[in-house]
Every structure is written in structure tokens, then in C-alpha cells.
Design a protein around this motif. Structure first.
Motif, PDB file in Angstrom:
ATOM      1  N   ALA A   1       0.822  -3.984  -5.863  1.00 43.47           N
ATOM      2  CA  ALA A   1       1.635  -2.882  -5.437  1.00 43.47           C
ATOM      3  C   ALA A   1       3.052  -3.099  -5.176  1.00 43.47           C
ATOM      4  CB  ALA A   1       0.865  -2.430  -4.260  1.00 43.47           C
ATOM      5  N   GLY A   2       4.084  -2.349  -5.535  1.00 40.62           N
ATOM      6  CA  GLY A   2       5.223  -2.450  -4.999  1.00 40.62           C
ATOM      7  C   GLY A   2       5.439  -2.288  -3.668  1.00 40.62           C
ATOM      8  N   LYS A   3       4.793  -1.593  -3.117  1.00 39.35           N
ATOM      9  CA  LYS A   3       4.933  -1.251  -1.318  1.00 39.35           C
ATOM     10  C   LYS A   3       3.487  -1.168  -0.736  1.00 39.35           C
ATOM     11  CE  LYS A   3       6.112   2.611   0.157  1.00 39.35           C
ATOM     12  NZ  LYS A   3       7.043   3.701   0.423  1.00 39.35           N
TER      13      LYS A   3
ATOM     14  N   PRO B   1      -0.405  -9.502  -1.955  1.00 37.81           N
ATOM     15  CA  PRO B   1       0.689  -8.974  -0.753  1.00 37.81           C
ATOM     16  C   PRO B   1       1.556  -8.131  -1.581  1.00 37.81           C
ATOM     17  CG  PRO B   1       1.509 -11.356  -1.572  1.00 37.81           C
ATOM     18  CD  PRO B   1       0.058 -11.121  -2.319  1.00 37.81           C
ATOM     19  N   PRO B   2       1.871  -6.802  -0.911  1.00 36.20           N
ATOM     20  CA  PRO B   2       2.503  -5.885  -1.572  1.00 36.20           C
ATOM     21  C   PRO B   2       4.064  -6.347  -1.663  1.00 36.20           C
ATOM     22  CG  PRO B   2       2.184  -5.623   0.810  1.00 36.20           C
ATOM     23  CD  PRO B   2       1.474  -6.721   0.470  1.00 36.20           C
ATOM     24  N   GLY B   3       4.717  -5.576  -2.470  1.00 34.14           N
ATOM     25  CA  GLY B   3       6.294  -6.007  -2.540  1.00 34.14           C
ATOM     26  C   GLY B   3       6.503  -6.989  -3.634  1.00 34.14           C
TER      27      GLY B   3
ATOM     28  N   VAL C   1      -1.156  -0.574  -8.498  1.00 34.35           N
ATOM     29  CA  VAL C   1      -1.737   0.647  -7.714  1.00 34.35           C
ATOM     30  C   VAL C   1      -0.366   1.292  -7.125  1.00 34.35           C
ATOM     31  CG1 VAL C   1      -3.117   1.412  -6.074  1.00 34.35           C
ATOM     32  CG2 VAL C   1      -3.772  -0.469  -7.041  1.00 34.35           C
ATOM     33  N   THR C   2      -0.176   2.622  -7.339  1.00 36.69           N
ATOM     34  CA  THR C   2       0.862   3.561  -7.010  1.00 36.69           C
ATOM     35  C   THR C   2       0.244   4.787  -6.499  1.00 36.69           C
ATOM     36  OG1 THR C   2       2.938   4.282  -7.279  1.00 36.69           O
ATOM     37  CG2 THR C   2       1.295   4.340  -8.927  1.00 36.69           C
TER      38      THR C   2
ATOM     39  N   ASP D   1       9.348   1.490  -6.555  1.00 32.01           N
ATOM     40  CA  ASP D   1       8.902   0.103  -5.957  1.00 32.01           C
ATOM     41  C   ASP D   1       7.761  -0.719  -7.062  1.00 32.01           C
ATOM     42  OD1 ASP D   1      10.715   0.246  -3.942  1.00 32.01           O
ATOM     43  OD2 ASP D   1       9.077   1.158  -2.751  1.00 32.01           O
ATOM     44  N   VAL D   2       7.030   0.240  -7.694  1.00 29.81           N
ATOM     45  CA  VAL D   2       6.065  -0.490  -8.662  1.00 29.81           C
ATOM     46  C   VAL D   2       6.556  -0.918  -9.815  1.00 29.81           C
ATOM     47  CG1 VAL D   2       4.187   0.130 -10.248  1.00 29.81           C
ATOM     48  CG2 VAL D   2       4.056   0.821  -7.650  1.00 29.81           C
ATOM     49  N   LEU D   3       7.727  -0.233 -10.354  1.00 27.10           N
ATOM     50  CA  LEU D   3       8.475  -0.892 -11.359  1.00 27.10           C
ATOM     51  C   LEU D   3       9.028  -2.190 -11.242  1.00 27.10           C
ATOM     52  CD1 LEU D   3       9.598  -0.074 -14.346  1.00 27.10           C
ATOM     53  CD2 LEU D   3      11.227   0.921 -13.291  1.00 27.10           C
TER      54      LEU D   3
END
Length: 368
Positions: free
Chosen positions: A116-118, A230-232, A255-256, A265-267
Motif C-alpha cells: 500500500a502506498g500509505k 509495510p506501507p509506503g 491496495v488502495t 501514493d499507490v502510484l
């Protein structure tokens, strides 16, 4: 194993049966079942014919279609009025090729990162329910909690307080036996660290722990090892992505939620995987919408279409949309994954469909 009676004095031969089954195409990969060598253990004994259809994945979403087409093809064979086909799948771990052989996890066919981007988009909820849903489809599944600073897998699977058993492998090296629940094997730093203690580790320590989780846990045999990332896109996430690529990572799914602030952030997260040559498997939209239980009215709380636009931009499929459901949240808190629930707002069928689509995507990428 398929079994049927000839029903007449006509002689049913192996050639006739294979000719009939050669008209049945693998619906995802293309090519017929016979040419793809998916028909195994064909036996003709008097008025009985038996065979196995070997699938590329136990979570194949098109089992019923393949079965129906096999039955229809066999019914056209003279002397075979009705075919009863029970599809089985291969339990053999598919060998890997190239540089991945140097570090691939023994006995594990596919390694899939859930990213996940965040934070806050439900990545761990999706990872848990994907793992459980794949197991429900007959796959052998492991779940590795690589979200070192926020390990939630023990809580979500009702295994808090358990401790992995320490053993020794055949080579004398230390091994851990994974904790098991809901038909899956799992490991998490949450099993090793007290809940009240923060995990304050720098990158090298995290990488060392991940390596232990990958290579010193008795995972085998597994069809899928799901990694809850982990996210990010920080240093830890990048280091883990590189380490997993060396471990034979099949690909990454992201996942978004629908809103633009999440998809941006996912991009970045997906571009990170591309930079380390990790294939992108697809996008999953969580909290896609909310259906009021009293009125049935749909509310697009976080907007609409964000994941679809992101998937199109990345050139990957949108694997599915998971509505916002109170039972999904409560099941996670109670250690009862939504995929095992019969509550309407747990959306168990949605998780299973996404798991099937993910398995199909892996098959297309690796077997086509």
C-alpha cells in the motif's frame, strides 16, 4: 478423477478420449488441455474411463467452466452418454528458473507481496482475507507479516499470545514452526515482541529478521506465500522489496481506497516495485463504497473510480472492489477473518473472487 460408463458396445479408446478433450481450451492461457499436457492419469478399464485434469493453480476461478466443457466434450464420444469429471490440481511445486534459483524459498511456488502506498487503507485486512480465501479454494498458503512496526496479523487471525516453536533443520540450523489458523501458516514479529513494547529497529535489523522469516521458517510445501508489506515507499519498504525480489518474488499487488490522495501514493509504491524489477499483479480497491444495512442505499464515501483509473494507468488489472463493511472490521478485531463469515457485510464472496482473480493472474504471467 473423471469416471464414466460407455453405455454401449462401442469401444472407447484413449485416442477418442484425448481427441475429444483436445477441443477443450484452457480459458485463461489459451491452447487445449491435451496440448498443454493437463490431462493426466488417463485409464480405460472395460467400460470405465478415468482421468485427472491438472490445473495451474488450485484456486483456478474457472474450474466449473473447465469441468462443464470436459463433460460436454466427452458426451460427444460414441458410447459415452454422460461424463462425470472431478477436477484435481497439481500439488507439485513448480521449479523456478534463472537467478531466482539462487535464493528462492525451498518448497514455495509463489511469493506475492501485498503493498500500500500509505497506511490506513486496509492492507493487512486484505492480505489476511486473501490468504484465507486462497486456502478455502484448496491452496496451501502461508502469510508472512513483514509490517514490522505495526504487526497486526496475530490479532486478526486470533493467534495473539502464541509463540512459534523453535526446532532444528536437517542441516542443524535453527528453524521456526509457523503458527497455524484458518488453514494457513503464519509468522509475525507480533509473536516475538510484547504488544506494549515498540519495535525500534533500523534497516539492517529489519532485513535480517525478514531473511529469518523467509528462510528459517518451515513453510514448505506452499502454493502461495503472501507477504504483508509495510506501507509506503521509505527505506524499509524499498529494502524489503529488494530482498523479496532475490527470494523469488512472483509479483506485487497493491491496495488502495478510491480517493485521489490514496491512489497518488499507490502510484509511487508501484513504481518502486517496477524499479527493482518486481512484476505488478494488479490493484485491489478497498472501502470502495458503503451499503447502508437499513435502507440498502449505496454511499461512495471515498469517491469512485480511483482504483480503476490507477490500474489503467499502470497497465494492470483491477482485481476487485471490496465494500466498506462493519463485519469486516469487527471480524478483524475478533480474530475471525471476514472470508470465513456468513454475514452479508463481511463480503466473504468478494474476497474469494479477488483471490481467484489473483491466482488466475499469477497463472497467466507464469505459465503462458
Amino acid at each position: 478423477m473423471g469416471l464414466f460408463s460407455r453405455g454401449s458396445s462401442a469401444r472407447v479408446t484413449e485416442e477418442l478420449v484425448l481427441r475429444a478433450l483436445s477441443t477443450v481450451e484452457e480459458p485463461e492461457l489459451g491452447g487445449d488441455l491435451v496440448s498443454r499436457k493437463m490431462i493426466k492419469n488417463l485409464k480405460i478399464e472395460g467400460d470405465r474411463v478415468a482421468f485427472t485434469v491438472e490445473l495451474t493453480t488450485p484456486a483456478c476461478p474457472l474450474k466449473d467452466q473447465i469441468q462443464a466443457e470436459c463433460e460436454a466434450a466427452l458426451e460427444r464420444v460414441a458410447g459415452v452418454p454422460k461424463a462425470d469429471v472431478a477436477i484435481e490440481f497439481s500439488a507439485t511445486v513448480r521449479p523456478r528458473g534463472g537467478i531466482l534459483d539462487k535464493a528462492a524459498i525451498p518448497g514455495v511456488s509463489h511469493v506475492i507481496a501485498v503493498s500500500a502506498g500509505k497506511g490506513g487503507v486496509g492492507k493487512s485486512t486484505v492480505a489476511v482475507n486473501l490468504a484465507v480465501a486462497l486456502a478455502q479454494e484448496g491452496a496451501r498458503v502461508g502469510l508472512l507479516d513483514a509490517d514490522i512496526y505495526g504487526p497486526s496479523i496475530p490479532l486478526m487471525l486470533g493467534t495473539k499470545g502464541q509463540t512459534p516453536l523453535a526446532t532444528s533443520g536437517p542441516d542443524g540450523q535453527p528453524r521456526m514452526q509457523p503458527i497455524e489458523a484458518y488453514g494457513i501458516k503464519m509468522i509475525s514479529v507480533g509473536f516475538l515482541v510484547d504488544d506494549s513494547q515498540p519495535v525500534i529497529w533500523r534497516g539492517p535489523m529489519v532485513s535480517q529478521l525478514l531473511r529469518q522469516f523467509l528462510y528459517q521458517v518451515e513453510w514448505a510445501p506452499l502454493d502461495y506465500l503472501i507477504i504483508d508489506m509495510p506501507p509506503g515507499t521509505g527505506d524499509i519498504a524499498l529494502t524489503l522489496a529488494q530482498s523479496l525480489q532475490n527470494a523469488g518474488l512472483t509479483g506485487a499487488v497493491t491496495v488502495t481506497t478510491p480517493q485521489q490522495v490514496a491512489t497518488l501514493d499507490v502510484l509511487k509504491s508501484m513504481e518502486m516495485f517496477k524499479k527493482v524489477n518486481v512484476p505488478l499483479l494488479g490493484v485491489i480497491e478497498n472501502m470502495a463504497y458503503f451499503v447502508a444495512p437499513d435502507t440498502g442505499t449505496r454511499y461512495d464515501i471515498f469517491g469512485t473510480g480511483g482504483a480503476a483509473r490507477l490500474a489503467e494507468q499502470l497497465g494492470v488489472p483491477l482485481l476487485g472492489q471490496i465494500p466498506l463493511g462493519m463485519s469486516v472490521r469487527s471480524g478483524g478485531d475478533a480474530g475471525q477473518p471476514a472470508a470465513t463469515s456468513d454475514q452479508p457485510d463481511a463480503y466473504a464472496a468478494v474476497f474469494r473472487e479477488i483471490a481467484q482473480q489473483l491466482a488466475a493472474r499469477v497463472s497467466v504471467m507464469e505459465y503462458a
